[in-house]
Write a protein that holds these residues in place. Sequence first.
Motif, PDB file in Angstrom:
ATOM      1  N   LEU A  59      -0.805  -0.612   5.771  1.00  0.00           N
ATOM      2  CA  LEU A  59      -1.502  -0.854   6.137  1.00  0.00           C
ATOM      3  C   LEU A  59      -2.538   0.438   5.538  1.00  0.00           C
ATOM      4  O   LEU A  59      -3.626  -0.036   4.163  1.00  0.00           O
ATOM      5  N   VAL A  60      -2.068   1.379   6.037  1.00  0.00           N
ATOM      6  CA  VAL A  60      -3.226   2.302   4.416  1.00  0.00           C
ATOM      7  C   VAL A  60      -2.336   2.290   3.837  1.00  0.00           C
ATOM      8  O   VAL A  60      -3.333   1.947   2.947  1.00  0.00           O
ATOM      9  N   CYS A  61      -1.417   1.897   3.002  1.00  0.00           N
ATOM     10  CA  CYS A  61      -0.856   1.831   1.950  1.00  0.00           C
ATOM     11  C   CYS A  61      -2.355   0.826   1.004  1.00  0.00           C
ATOM     12  O   CYS A  61      -2.789   0.770   0.204  1.00  0.00           O
ATOM     13  N   PHE A  62      -2.112  -1.042   2.026  1.00  0.00           N
ATOM     14  CA  PHE A  62      -3.052  -1.713   1.160  1.00  0.00           C
ATOM     15  C   PHE A  62      -4.819  -1.239   1.350  1.00  0.00           C
ATOM     16  O   PHE A  62      -5.478  -2.007   0.612  1.00  0.00           O
ATOM     17  N   PHE A  95       0.741   7.078  -5.266  1.00  0.00           N
ATOM     18  CA  PHE A  95      -0.312   7.466  -3.865  1.00  0.00           C
ATOM     19  C   PHE A  95       0.238   6.334  -2.888  1.00  0.00           C
ATOM     20  O   PHE A  95       1.683   6.669  -1.944  1.00  0.00           O
ATOM     21  N   PHE A  96      -0.405   5.779  -2.616  1.00  0.00           N
ATOM     22  CA  PHE A  96      -0.571   4.689  -2.009  1.00  0.00           C
ATOM     23  C   PHE A  96       1.041   3.651  -1.535  1.00  0.00           C
ATOM     24  O   PHE A  96       0.885   3.425  -0.734  1.00  0.00           O
ATOM     25  N   SER A  97       0.600   3.160  -3.059  1.00  0.00           N
ATOM     26  CA  SER A  97       2.442   2.632  -2.946  1.00  0.00           C
ATOM     27  C   SER A  97       3.025   3.341  -2.856  1.00  0.00           C
ATOM     28  O   SER A  97       3.909   2.786  -1.524  1.00  0.00           O
ATOM     29  N   THR A  98       3.438   4.521  -2.553  1.00  0.00           N
ATOM     30  CA  THR A  98       4.347   5.209  -1.990  1.00  0.00           C
ATOM     31  C   THR A  98       4.663   5.282  -0.769  1.00  0.00           C
ATOM     32  O   THR A  98       5.639   4.913   0.026  1.00  0.00           O
ATOM     33  N   VAL A  99       3.748   5.742  -0.163  1.00  0.00           N
ATOM     34  CA  VAL A  99       3.290   5.486   1.662  1.00  0.00           C
ATOM     35  C   VAL A  99       3.521   3.971   1.747  1.00  0.00           C
ATOM     36  O   VAL A  99       4.094   4.137   2.255  1.00  0.00           O
ATOM     37  N   GLY A 100       3.076   3.091   1.252  1.00  0.00           N
ATOM     38  CA  GLY A 100       3.540   1.709   1.598  1.00  0.00           C
ATOM     39  C   GLY A 100       5.277   1.569   1.253  1.00  0.00           C
ATOM     40  O   GLY A 100       5.989   0.841   2.339  1.00  0.00           O
ATOM     41  N   ALA A 101       6.063   1.700  -0.180  1.00  0.00           N
ATOM     42  CA  ALA A 101       7.226   1.605   0.900  1.00  0.00           C
ATOM     43  C   ALA A 101       7.548   2.548   1.768  1.00  0.00           C
ATOM     44  O   ALA A 101       9.190   1.733   1.946  1.00  0.00           O
ATOM     45  N   GLY A 181      -1.029  -6.288  -2.332  1.00  0.00           N
ATOM     46  CA  GLY A 181      -1.270  -5.753  -0.676  1.00  0.00           C
ATOM     47  C   GLY A 181      -0.541  -6.465   0.167  1.00  0.00           C
ATOM     48  O   GLY A 181       0.883  -6.404   0.917  1.00  0.00           O
ATOM     49  N   LEU A 182      -0.762  -7.694  -0.450  1.00  0.00           N
ATOM     50  CA  LEU A 182       0.052  -8.959   0.386  1.00  0.00           C
ATOM     51  C   LEU A 182       1.188  -8.714   0.719  1.00  0.00           C
ATOM     52  O   LEU A 182       1.812  -9.152   1.720  1.00  0.00           O
TER      53      LEU A 182
END
Length: 210
Positions: A59-62, A95-101, A181-182
């Motif tokens: 959710l943080v990534c999204f 950065f946020f994509s890395t958090v999502g992964a 993000g979805l």
Amino acid sequence: MSDASLKPAVKVFEQRKRLVVVQVTAVVAIVLLLFTKPFLGEGSDGHEFVEALGVGFVLVCFIGRLWSTLYVGGKKNAELISAGPFSVTQNPLYFFSTVGATGVGLMYGSVLAAAGLGLASFVVFRVTARKEAKFLLGKFGPAYSAYTERTPLFWPNPLLYNDQAERQFSTRTLKRTFLDGLYFLALFPIIELAEHLRNSGMLPVFFTLY
């Protein structure tokens, strides 16, 4: 059309291609994880906590990618952006994509999977960020040098945050980021389905993953 006019389009294509690489890596990892089980028992308090933490990361990534897109406005590499999320890190989208992964691995319930996915994403995006930095330095010169001196390349420093009164954004870019993000969010029901199939004996388990 000149080579100079092609550069922004090429850069956008390369950024999209690297995001696809991360997404495909996540899918491959999930496929492999289908035939493993997390060390923490599915349904246990520990597993549920790690899984919930993973959902939080995703959710943080999204939200973070959408926030960053409001500032970049389809103009990344076309003009120097240094406000909002770009004031705390040069590469908030990466950065946020890395958090999502990392969150995808946690949703599965495995710290090892989270570390592997997070590290793979970090390496890909950090290398990409360094290459882009050379391009941007050549384009923006001293202004970019001053920006990089005060702003971290990858890891955010919230103490540096600053904003500006007016922003313009591209609805097309925002829509594309929303759909990206979805993709991360869609992995959660897939992981839950895999858990159900394992528990019902319909999926073989070859080894346990911490």
